[in-house]
Design a protein around this motif. Structure first.
Motif, PDB file in Angstrom:
ATOM      1  N   ASP A  86       0.757  -1.375   0.125  1.00 31.90           N
ATOM      2  CA  ASP A  86      -0.101   0.137  -0.142  1.00 31.90           C
ATOM      3  C   ASP A  86       0.665   1.215  -0.072  1.00 31.90           C
ATOM      4  OD1 ASP A  86      -2.130  -1.762   0.042  1.00 31.90           O
ATOM      5  OD2 ASP A  86      -2.243  -1.783   2.320  1.00 31.90           O
ATOM      6  N   LEU A  89      -0.576   5.359  -3.238  1.00 32.99           N
ATOM      7  CA  LEU A  89      -1.977   4.825  -3.840  1.00 32.99           C
ATOM      8  C   LEU A  89      -2.463   5.848  -4.888  1.00 32.99           C
ATOM      9  CD1 LEU A  89      -3.145   3.120  -0.455  1.00 32.99           C
ATOM     10  CD2 LEU A  89      -1.994   2.080  -2.577  1.00 32.99           C
ATOM     11  N   ARG A  90      -2.263   7.022  -4.822  1.00 35.03           N
ATOM     12  CA  ARG A  90      -2.614   7.970  -5.513  1.00 35.03           C
ATOM     13  C   ARG A  90      -2.295   8.158  -6.906  1.00 35.03           C
ATOM     14  NH1 ARG A  90      -4.793  13.224  -2.085  1.00 35.03           N
ATOM     15  NH2 ARG A  90      -6.157  12.081  -0.617  1.00 35.03           N
ATOM     16  N   GLN A 131      -5.260   4.277 -11.124  1.00 33.80           N
ATOM     17  CA  GLN A 131      -4.744   4.475  -9.660  1.00 33.80           C
ATOM     18  C   GLN A 131      -4.591   3.149  -8.900  1.00 33.80           C
ATOM     19  OE1 GLN A 131      -7.397   7.638  -7.954  1.00 33.80           O
ATOM     20  NE2 GLN A 131      -5.499   8.906  -8.070  1.00 33.80           N
ATOM     21  N   GLN A 133      -4.733   2.831  -5.702  1.00 32.90           N
ATOM     22  CA  GLN A 133      -5.655   2.852  -4.796  1.00 32.90           C
ATOM     23  C   GLN A 133      -6.818   1.782  -5.175  1.00 32.90           C
ATOM     24  OE1 GLN A 133      -6.632   6.663  -3.547  1.00 32.90           O
ATOM     25  NE2 GLN A 133      -7.709   7.487  -5.234  1.00 32.90           N
ATOM     26  N   SER A 134      -7.299   1.909  -6.458  1.00 30.31           N
ATOM     27  CA  SER A 134      -8.425   1.022  -7.235  1.00 30.31           C
ATOM     28  C   SER A 134      -7.952  -0.513  -7.270  1.00 30.31           C
ATOM     29  CB  SER A 134      -8.743   1.735  -8.351  1.00 30.31           C
ATOM     30  OG  SER A 134      -7.939   1.437  -9.516  1.00 30.31           O
ATOM     31  N   HIS A 137      -5.487  -6.259  -3.378  1.00 30.50           N
ATOM     32  CA  HIS A 137      -4.365  -6.306  -2.766  1.00 30.50           C
ATOM     33  C   HIS A 137      -3.347  -7.109  -3.698  1.00 30.50           C
ATOM     34  CE1 HIS A 137      -1.671  -7.248   0.713  1.00 30.50           C
ATOM     35  NE2 HIS A 137      -1.463  -8.299  -0.060  1.00 30.50           N
ATOM     36  N   ARG A 140      -1.946  -4.693  -6.292  1.00 33.18           N
ATOM     37  CA  ARG A 140      -0.948  -3.669  -5.869  1.00 33.18           C
ATOM     38  C   ARG A 140       0.283  -4.476  -5.312  1.00 33.18           C
ATOM     39  NH1 ARG A 140      -4.403  -0.592  -1.032  1.00 33.18           N
ATOM     40  NH2 ARG A 140      -6.068   0.228  -2.623  1.00 33.18           N
TER      41      ARG A 140
END
Length: 269
Positions: A86, A89-90, A131, A133-134, A137, A140
Motif C-alpha cells: 500500500d 496509492l494515488r 490509480q 488505490q483502485s 491487494h 498492488r
C-alpha cells in the motif's frame, strides 16, 4: 552479496530486542530464504538491510557498501518489496513505474520496453492507467514486484512476497527470482510459507525470537536433524518452545552445546 555482521536492533532503550547479534553472509548468485514465524524479527532485519531502520549495533554491507555510512550508494544496489503493497496509492500504475525508473535512472530506451514486458508478464497491461488505490491487494503486490524488477538491481529483498498473489503470479515471481540469481545477483526473501521456500531457495536461514538458529541448504538441515521429513517438520522443531534452540542454546550448536563444523569455522575466522 549481503554481509550482516553482529547486527542487533532494540527498542525502548534496549528493553525490547527485535534482532539479536545476528551475523550472516548471503552470496551473489543465490536465492536465500529467511524463515520464521510472525514476530520472529524477519521484517525488522529486512528493513535494516533496506535502510528503512538503523541497526542499534553491528554493520550491514551490500556489495561492499555500508548501508549506514553510505546509504544512497547502498540503496542504488537494491530494490525492496515490503510486507505491505500500500504505497503511493494515488499514483497511476504507469506513473509509479516511471517514478521508480527516474529514481534508479533507468534510461528511456530501456524503461519503456521493460515496463511493457513486465505489464504483459504480470497481466497488468490494462491497469496501468488506473490509480493504485483502485487495485486489489494482489494487483498492488504485482505492481510493487514490477517496480522492484524494473531497475534490475544487484540485490533484491522481498518481505513475504507471495502474499496475495494468484498462482500464475507466484510462479512468475519464482521464475524472476531464479533468473535474477542465475545472472549473478542476490535474492533474499522472507516467508512463513515453508513449501514455497523448499521449492525455491538455494539456502535457508531460520530465525526465531530475533536470533538466527540455522543456516544451510534444505538437505543440510535434514542431515543436521537426521530427518527425512519435510522442511515444515524441521522448521517446527527449530522454532518450537521446547526446542533447545528456542530455549536459548547458542545458534550453531547441537543440543549438547557443541558447535557444529560451520559455526566453529566461522568463529575461528
Amino acid at each position: 552479496m549481503i554481509k550482516i555482521d553482529h547486527v542487533s536492533k532494540s527498542y525502548d532503550g534496549g528493553a525490547t530486542s527485535a534482532v539479536r547479534d545476528l551475523s550472516l553472509e548471503i552470496k551473489s548468485g543465490e536465492i536465500f530464504g529467511l524463515l520464521g514465524p510472525n514476530g520472529a524479527g524477519k521484517s525488522t532485519l529486512l528493513n535494516m538491510l533496506a535502510g528503512v531502520l538503523a541497526p542499534s549495533s553491528g554493520t550491514i554491507e551490500l556489495d561492499g557498501v555500508n548501508v549506514t555510512t553510505d546509504p544512497l550508494a547502498a540503496k542504488r544496489n537494491l530494490c525492496y518489496v515490503s510486507d505491505s503493497p500500500d504505497h503511493l496509492l494515488r499514483l497511476k500504475g504507469h506513473e509509479f513505474l516511471r517514478f521508480i525508473a527516474d529514481v534508479y535512472e533507468v534510461p528511456d530506451a530501456v524503461r519503456g520496453p521493460r515496463i511493457e514486458e513486465l505489464a504483459r508478464e504480470y497481466g497488468m497491461e490494462g491497469e496501468l492507467d488506473n490509480q493504485i488505490q483502485s487495485y486489489s491487494h494482489g494487483m498492488r503486490q504485482k505492481m510493487m514486484i514490477m517496480g522492484a524488477l524494473l531497475p534490475d538491481p544487484a540485490v533484491w529483498i522481498l518481505d513475504e512476497p507471495m502474499t496475495g498473489l494468484d498462482p500464475k503470479a507466484s510462479w512468475l515471481l519464482k521464475q524472476s527470482m531464479r533468473r535474477h540469481a542465475d545472472a549473478g545477483k542476490t535474492v533474499l526473501f522472507s516467508t512463513h510459507v515453508l513449501d514455497v521456500a523448499e521449492k525455491v531457495v538455494d539456502r535457508v536461514g531460520v530465525i526465531a525470537h530475533g536470533e538466527l538458529l540455522f543456516v544451510g541448504t534444505v538437505d543440510e538441515m535434514r542431515e543436521h536433524f537426521k530427518s527425512n521429513g519435510s522442511l515444515e517438520e524441521m522448521f517446527l522443531e527449530l522454532t518450537s518452545e521446547d526446542s533447545p534452540f528456542a530455549q536459548g542454546a547458542e545458534p550453531g550448536t547441537d543440543p549438547a552445546g557443541e558447535k557444529d563444523g560451520d559455526a566453529a569455522d566461522q568463529e575461528a575466522k
